[in-house]
Design a protein around this motif. Structure first.
Motif, PDB file in Angstrom:
ATOM      1  N   ARG A  62       3.580   5.941  -2.446  1.00  0.00           N
ATOM      2  CA  ARG A  62       4.883   6.528  -2.716  1.00  0.00           C
ATOM      3  C   ARG A  62       4.900   7.186  -4.083  1.00  0.00           C
ATOM      4  NH1 ARG A  62       8.490   1.880  -2.163  1.00  0.00           N
ATOM      5  NH2 ARG A  62       8.346   1.774  -4.407  1.00  0.00           N
ATOM      6  N   LYS A  63       4.231   6.510  -5.040  1.00  0.00           N
ATOM      7  CA  LYS A  63       4.220   7.056  -6.397  1.00  0.00           C
ATOM      8  C   LYS A  63       3.453   8.361  -6.428  1.00  0.00           C
ATOM      9  CE  LYS A  63       5.054   2.770  -8.757  1.00  0.00           C
ATOM     10  NZ  LYS A  63       4.418   1.534  -9.167  1.00  0.00           N
ATOM     11  N   ALA A  64       2.441   8.439  -5.552  1.00  0.00           N
ATOM     12  CA  ALA A  64       1.662   9.675  -5.502  1.00  0.00           C
ATOM     13  C   ALA A  64       2.233  10.681  -4.518  1.00  0.00           C
ATOM     14  CB  ALA A  64       0.214   9.335  -5.106  1.00  0.00           C
ATOM     15  N   GLN A  65       3.381  10.357  -3.935  1.00  0.00           N
ATOM     16  CA  GLN A  65       4.040  11.222  -2.937  1.00  0.00           C
ATOM     17  C   GLN A  65       3.101  11.543  -1.763  1.00  0.00           C
ATOM     18  OE1 GLN A  65       7.354  12.648  -2.913  1.00  0.00           O
ATOM     19  NE2 GLN A  65       7.603  10.920  -4.282  1.00  0.00           N
ATOM     20  N   THR A  66       2.343  10.507  -1.323  1.00  0.00           N
ATOM     21  CA  THR A  66       1.437  10.732  -0.198  1.00  0.00           C
ATOM     22  C   THR A  66       1.670   9.705   0.898  1.00  0.00           C
ATOM     23  OG1 THR A  66      -0.184   9.389  -1.326  1.00  0.00           O
ATOM     24  CG2 THR A  66      -0.398  11.790  -1.560  1.00  0.00           C
ATOM     25  N   VAL A  67       2.933   9.323   1.110  1.00  0.00           N
ATOM     26  CA  VAL A  67       3.232   8.335   2.142  1.00  0.00           C
ATOM     27  C   VAL A  67       2.789   8.851   3.501  1.00  0.00           C
ATOM     28  CG1 VAL A  67       5.102   7.079   3.271  1.00  0.00           C
ATOM     29  CG2 VAL A  67       5.126   7.396   0.810  1.00  0.00           C
ATOM     30  N   ASN A  68       2.924  10.151   3.693  1.00  0.00           N
ATOM     31  CA  ASN A  68       2.584  10.768   4.966  1.00  0.00           C
ATOM     32  C   ASN A  68       1.120  10.556   5.332  1.00  0.00           C
ATOM     33  OD1 ASN A  68       4.106  11.849   6.847  1.00  0.00           O
ATOM     34  ND2 ASN A  68       4.057  13.960   6.102  1.00  0.00           N
ATOM     35  N   ALA A  69       0.270  10.443   4.283  1.00  0.00           N
ATOM     36  CA  ALA A  69      -1.162  10.348   4.530  1.00  0.00           C
ATOM     37  C   ALA A  69      -1.549   8.994   5.113  1.00  0.00           C
ATOM     38  CB  ALA A  69      -1.912  10.577   3.222  1.00  0.00           C
TER      39      ALA A  69
ATOM     40  N   LEU B 294      14.102  13.795   6.156  1.00  0.00           N
ATOM     41  CA  LEU B 294      14.346  14.707   5.042  1.00  0.00           C
ATOM     42  C   LEU B 294      13.130  14.810   4.135  1.00  0.00           C
ATOM     43  CD1 LEU B 294      18.033  13.891   4.130  1.00  0.00           C
ATOM     44  CD2 LEU B 294      17.147  15.858   5.380  1.00  0.00           C
ATOM     45  N   SER B 295      12.518  13.652   3.803  1.00  0.00           N
ATOM     46  CA  SER B 295      11.352  13.717   2.920  1.00  0.00           C
ATOM     47  C   SER B 295      10.316  12.718   3.399  1.00  0.00           C
ATOM     48  CB  SER B 295      11.766  13.406   1.482  1.00  0.00           C
ATOM     49  OG  SER B 295      12.357  12.143   1.441  1.00  0.00           O
ATOM     50  N   PRO B 296       9.469  13.135   4.309  1.00  0.00           N
ATOM     51  CA  PRO B 296       8.473  12.213   4.879  1.00  0.00           C
ATOM     52  C   PRO B 296       7.488  11.686   3.851  1.00  0.00           C
ATOM     53  CG  PRO B 296       8.271  14.445   5.801  1.00  0.00           C
ATOM     54  CD  PRO B 296       9.452  14.462   4.911  1.00  0.00           C
ATOM     55  N   ASN B 297       7.381  12.362   2.728  1.00  0.00           N
ATOM     56  CA  ASN B 297       6.449  11.893   1.707  1.00  0.00           C
ATOM     57  C   ASN B 297       7.007  10.737   0.894  1.00  0.00           C
ATOM     58  OD1 ASN B 297       4.041  13.123   1.973  1.00  0.00           O
ATOM     59  ND2 ASN B 297       4.777  15.035   1.043  1.00  0.00           N
ATOM     60  N   ALA B 298       8.315  10.576   0.923  1.00  0.00           N
ATOM     61  CA  ALA B 298       8.922   9.539   0.094  1.00  0.00           C
ATOM     62  C   ALA B 298       9.237   8.279   0.878  1.00  0.00           C
ATOM     63  CB  ALA B 298      10.210  10.079  -0.535  1.00  0.00           C
ATOM     64  N   SER B 299       9.572   8.412   2.143  1.00  0.00           N
ATOM     65  CA  SER B 299      10.080   7.260   2.883  1.00  0.00           C
ATOM     66  C   SER B 299       9.235   6.980   4.108  1.00  0.00           C
ATOM     67  CB  SER B 299      11.529   7.521   3.306  1.00  0.00           C
ATOM     68  OG  SER B 299      11.949   6.517   4.182  1.00  0.00           O
ATOM     69  N   ILE B 300       9.116   5.695   4.432  1.00  0.00           N
ATOM     70  CA  ILE B 300       8.441   5.310   5.671  1.00  0.00           C
ATOM     71  C   ILE B 300       9.420   5.505   6.820  1.00  0.00           C
ATOM     72  CG2 ILE B 300       6.722   3.764   4.748  1.00  0.00           C
ATOM     73  CD1 ILE B 300       8.697   1.513   5.032  1.00  0.00           C
TER      74      ILE B 300
ATOM     75  N   SER C  67       0.831  -1.210   0.000  1.00  0.00           N
ATOM     76  CA  SER C  67       0.000   0.000   0.000  1.00  0.00           C
ATOM     77  C   SER C  67       0.858   1.249   0.000  1.00  0.00           C
ATOM     78  CB  SER C  67      -0.939  -0.001   1.206  1.00  0.00           C
ATOM     79  OG  SER C  67      -0.182  -0.131   2.379  1.00  0.00           O
ATOM     80  N   VAL C  68       2.037   1.126   0.648  1.00  0.00           N
ATOM     81  CA  VAL C  68       2.956   2.265   0.637  1.00  0.00           C
ATOM     82  C   VAL C  68       3.448   2.520  -0.776  1.00  0.00           C
ATOM     83  CG1 VAL C  68       5.248   2.984   1.367  1.00  0.00           C
ATOM     84  CG2 VAL C  68       3.644   2.143   3.036  1.00  0.00           C
ATOM     85  N   LYS C  69       3.626   1.438  -1.531  1.00  0.00           N
ATOM     86  CA  LYS C  69       4.181   1.587  -2.876  1.00  0.00           C
ATOM     87  C   LYS C  69       3.295   2.505  -3.721  1.00  0.00           C
ATOM     88  CE  LYS C  69       4.131  -1.279  -6.483  1.00  0.00           C
ATOM     89  NZ  LYS C  69       4.129  -2.603  -7.094  1.00  0.00           N
TER      90      LYS C  69
END
Lengths: 652, 366
Positions: B208-215, B271-277, B203-205
């Motif tokens: 991640r593509k949508a740059q919404t990992v934070n959500a 550094l980038s919470p939207n990209a990485s868990i 689901s993260v994948k």
């Protein structure tokens, strides 16, 4: 930096070498005092390390010798003389099995002891403090002292190289580590003869004058440490080092005690550090203070197959069979007899081999004590061997290269640094015979190197040969050219006055040829006419011009005359002349000589008891070296004079 | 000849030095690894059902047959091939990484690929370049990606009671639709609809593509949805500690590996919470813990010296992070391990140890 490191060393810092293992100790004989073994029935003394190039054997079969008598004069500088280890008769000088894993044979002197054990008188040097180091070193060498730790390196050579060329010795380390499992001989010796060992240390201190003397003992020998500390007082530092397997190897011990890593290419004595085994030091003391040569050594006899275990003072040359019998060997099936410790020693193919100076231990384990080696599995590259190698090598890589026959890569991995300590094979979970393979690989490398040097030499020789050939060819060419020039000059000189009349050298033209043919036809016709009794003036004219004799024709005529003469004259006088002078040359048929062949004389009978007697009479010359307790014999015989000056001739 | 004659005469045993040996042998190492995997196996059984047992049996049988076949082809003694435990380690690792309800033909082909091509074609035990279990896994993930989605079980407590031996066998061996069983297990969770994908990383994948990992809501490892992952992590770590205590593996390797993942993951997340868990998710999801103690510590496909091994672990951890954050697969452990395996010879060359006696000066002390 230097002095600070020395200060650290004196302060008691202990360094740690890379790798190392902690095998089970198996030292059951620490509490067993050293006992002297009785005289064996036979004593076999290998000659290989006591002769060298140009060495001499001073005795022959049948001679009677006393304990401590010198038997050989060594040739090389690295060799020491051999001493008889008991009194008795020499029964043979022949090939015997040597203590070697392959069961090689080598030349040995066999002595049948007479049981009296007479010894030559000891020659102690009571005032050794006043002697020069050179004198003491000479004594150490001629009393046969070699490293008793196992490597059997000549002690005097080691000591003298540390003080040679104005070098000064920094540290003298007495090696009492005895890291090998099972062996307790050094331990016992330190417990029993601590004072004597310290006297030996004093002697070596007198020779080397080191800045520090350190006695290194592993911490699993508390009794020995205590004894040595008591004996040493402030004469030497007793350094207790942790128990870790190859800490007794010279370079590892130096690393532990001084923190210096000496590469395997360099000698330890080159950087002012000398390491000697405790037993060697004890032997030095015996040689100088007691005046007894090295004819006995202490060995540990252990293993569950023996009824008794212990430390034995044996005479060099006693057979392993005698030692095992004395300790009541009860062999199991395929009993392994290991000479040396269980990690560096080797199984003997025959127990009828003598104990030499390098033997520290005879180990006769049962299968329960030391399980037989299981079959090797594949290497899983677990890297344990690389983690324990004290020489910082990566054994599994080396093994793979060596197995694949890639000797270049194996050498690049540093096989030359391998000390065959056995750590890698000890830890290998797949039970691969790493050490055995490295031993083999080293032998191959040695052969390859020898081949390379031989090839190099051959190539140099070939180049030289080619150069010589070219030079010779050039000379020949020059000669030829000179000769040609000479001939041409001669020809020119000859041809200049008679250039017009010389028809032979001038190229014949077609007209000329036709003229000649016509002349020949005319001559033939003339000959026929002559045969028929007719002659014409014209033909005779042509014949005279034709038969002008050249030089070659004249020579041919002389030769033909000579041949005819020889044919005419029968070779009447020739048989009287020797072959070479006969004119007719070599006879066609061989002459049968009537004189009878000389009868073969029966060979001189040899002593039937001796198996392999020396082929020539061994001449005992007056020794160039004389032992101190066997002084050189007085020269009784008169000096030989040349025949024309001899006294017998002058007498009427 | 001299040896044989004389030793035959005196009947003495001949052996190469050294005569003493350490106690640990290769088979003991393999057995210890199998034992150390047992806590992980127990946790997997409890949370994922009995599919694992069938998979392991299947893999073992296929692996054994392949080993025997290769021994026959290579004219090696069969007994030794049979005594070799390494194939069971491969089988168990593969069983733990594959989805428990994988159809049998995929499992068989993965194992056959792992043993025949990855291991035996390179020369058998100790000669393989790539980790056979990971190579088998990648073989499947590339050739049958669909099977992973349909057969993956979202773990739930006491899943073993739903996915019994019989039910899993039906799914694995007969072509019964696995979706029913998967749904049954998912029903055991507190909040069955929390995740959109099959797994959290899946689901993260998409996020991640949508740059919404934070959500995506941060997983709570105490809830039944995710406690399986925490338990698995602890079980693998316990097994790993056993291996470290028995000196089968170097403790530096898992330490360097986990530290790199934790530090790298935390830094990237910061550094980038939207990209990485986050760091904990990096450590507990996917095969990170299994890899730390059981996969990267495989000696065969590793660098040689201790220093090289630590370098290998760090490289592997960095690759995992990179592929997880930037790659197009949901999990990256297998790919990272294979890539580092390929780099191991290079690491070996780069971390060559200094020879004995460097730093020695002529005259020693002066």
């Amino acid at each position: 930096m230097a002095s600070s490191q020395l200060a650290k060393i004196m302060h008691g810092k202990i360094w740690r070498f890379f790798g190392g293992i902690k095998p089970s100790e198996l030292k059951n004989t620490t509490q067993t005092p050293i006992e002297e073994l009785p005289l064996p029935a036979l004593i076999t003394l290998p000659l290989e390390r006591h002769l060298g190039a140009g060495g001499e054997i001073l005795v022959k079969a049948g001679d009677r010798v006393k304990a401590g008598q010198v038997l050989t004069i060594p040739g090389g500088k690295r060799n020491v003389p051999l001493h008889a280890s008991t009194s008795g008769t020499i029964i043979a000088i022949n090939q015997q099995i040597l203590p070697h894993p392959s069961g090689f044979t080598g030349r040995c002197i066999t002595i049948k002891p007479d049981g009296l054990d007479e010894a030559v008188d000891p020659a102690p040097i009571s005032d050794w403090q006043d002697k020069s180091p050179q004198e003491l070193l000479e004594r150490i060498r001629f009393f046969g002292i070699e490293g008793l730790g196992g490597a059997q390196f000549q002690t005097a050579a080691k000591l003298s190289s540390a003080i040679a060329d104005g070098r000064s010795c920094n540290i003298f380390i007495v090696n009492g580590a005895e890291c090998e499992p099972v062996a307790t001989c050094d331990d016992r010796l330190m417990q029993e003869k601590a004072a004597d060992i310290l006297q030996g240390v004093d002697i070596i201190k007198h020779i080397l004058k080191p800045k520090a003397v350190i006695i290194a003992i592993e911490d699993n020998k508390p009794a020995a440490i205590k004894a040595m500390q008591q004996a040493a007082a402030d004469r030497a530092i007793v350094r207790v080092i942790p128990t870790l397997y190859p800490s007794g190897a010279a370079r590892n011990l130096i690393k532990i005690v001084t923190g210096i890593e000496i590469p395997y290419k360099a000698h330890t004595s080159d950087c002012g550090i000398v390491v000697d085994n405790v037993e060697t030091v004890y032997a030095v003391k015996q040689a100088i203070i007691d005046g007894i040569p090295l004819i006995k050594r202490v060995i540990t006899v252990a293993g569950s197959s023996l009824k008794r275990q212990g430390n034995a003072l044996v005479r060099l040359g006693t057979s392993v069979r005698f030692v095992l019998n004395h300790y009541h060997l009860n062999p199991e099936r395929r009993q392994r007899i290991i000479l040396g410790g269980p990690l560096m020693g080797f199984t003997l193919p025959s127990i009828d081999v003598p104990i030499t100076k390098s033997a520290t231990c005879v180990f006769a384990p049962t299968a329960a004590e030391v399980p037989p080696e299981p079959e090797a599995m594949n290497c899983i590259r677990c890297g344990r061997c690389a983690r324990v190698c004290p020489s910082r090598l990566v054994p599994y890589q080396m093994y793979a290269y060596s197995k694949a026959g890639d000797h270049q890569h194996a050498a690049a991995c540093g096989i030359a640094d391998c000390t065959e300590c056995g750590c890698c094979a000890f830890v290998c979970p797949s039970r691969i015979r790493l050490t055995a393979q490295f031993r083999k690989e080293k032998a191959i490398q040695y052969l390859l190197k020898e081949n390379a040097t031989r090839n190099e030499r051959a190539r140099a020789r070939m180049l030289e040969h080619q150069k010589r050939e070219e030079e010779a060819a050039r000379l020949r060419e020059e000669k030829k050219r000179a000769a040609l020039a000479r001939i041409q000059a001669q020809k020119a000189a000859k041809g200049a006055p008679t250039s017009a009349g010389d028809s032979a050298t001038a190229l014949p033209t077609a007209q000329d040829l036709a003229a000649r043919r016509a002349a020949a036809v005319a001559a033939a016709q003339a000959r026929r006419a002559k045969l028929q009794g007719l002659s014409t003036s014209a033909t005779s004219e042509t014949a005279t011009t034709e038969h002008m004799p050249t030089q070659a024709e004249r020579a041919a005529a002389v030769l033909a005359q000579d041949r005819a003469d020889r044919k005419a004259a029968p070779p009447a006088a020739s048989p009287a002349l020797p072959y070479g002078l006969r004119r007719a040359g070599v006879p066609k048929q061989a002459h049968i000589i009537d004189a009878p062949w000389p009868e073969p004389q029966p060979a001189e009978r040899l002593l039937s008891k001796v198996e392999n007697p020396p082929t020539h009479e061994i001449e005992v010359k007056p020794a160039t070296y004389h032992s101190i307790f066997a002084p050189a014999p007085e020269k009784t015989e008169a000096p030989k004079l040349p025949h024309n000056l001899s006294k017998t001739r002058k007498q009427p | 000849m001299q040896i044989s004659v004389q030793s035959a005469k005196q009947n003495l045993g001949i052996e190469a030095a050294p005569h003493l040996h350490a106690k640990l042998s290769t088979n003991k190492i393999m057995a210890l690894v199998l034992i150390a995997l047992l806590p992980g196996v127990a946790v997997t059984l409890y949370y994922f059902g009995c599919g694992l047992i069938w998979q392991f049996l299947l893999l073992t049988v296929v692996g054994f047959i392949c080993e025997m076949l290769c021994a026959l082809l290579r004219a090696r003694p069969l007994k030794r091939a049979a005594c070799d435990l390494s194939v069971y380690v491969t089988a168990l690792l593969l069983a733990l990484t594959l989805p428990p309800l994988m159809p049998w033909y995929w499992t068989v082909s993965a194992m056959a690929f792992a043993i025949l091509i990855v291991k035996q074609a390179f020369g058998g035990l100790g000669m393989n370049i790539f980790n056979p279990a990971m190579a088998g896994f990648i073989f499947l993930i590339i050739s049958a990606p669909g099977a992973f989605f349909t057969t993956y079980i979202a773990p739930a407590p006491a899943a073993i009671q739903v996915a019994t031996l019989e039910r899993s066998a039906k799914v694995i061996f007969t072509a019964e639709e696995p979706a029913v069983l998967v749904q049954d297990i998912k029903a055991l969770q507190d909040d069955p609809d929390a995740l959109s994908g099959a797994t959290f990383l899946e689901s993260v994948k998409t996020a991640r593509k949508a740059q919404t990992v934070n959500a995506i809501a941060a997983p709570d490892f105490a809830s039944t949805n995710y406690q399986a992952y925490a338990a698995l992590g602890i079980a693998y770590a316990a097994g790993g500690l056993l291996l470290i205590a028995c000196r089968v593996i170097l403790f530096q390797m898992p330490l360097a590996f986990l530290a790199t993942i934790a530090a790298g993951g935390a830094l990237w997340h910061y550094l980038s919470p939207n990209a990485s868990i986050s760091c904990a998710e990096h450590l507990l999801f996917g095969g990170t813990m299994l890899a730390a103690f059981f996969i990267i510590t495989d000696p065969v496909t590793n660098a040689g010296t201790s220093k090289g091994r630590v370098c290998f672990s760090i490289l592997c951890a960095l690759l995992i992070l990179l592929i997880r954050v930037e790659g197009s697969y949901s999990d990256s452990v297998a790919f990272a391990v294979l890539l580092s395996n390929a780099a191991a010879p290079l690491i070996d060359v780069l971390t060559r140890r200094r020879p004995f006696g460097i730093g020695y000066k002529e005259g020693g002390l002066q």
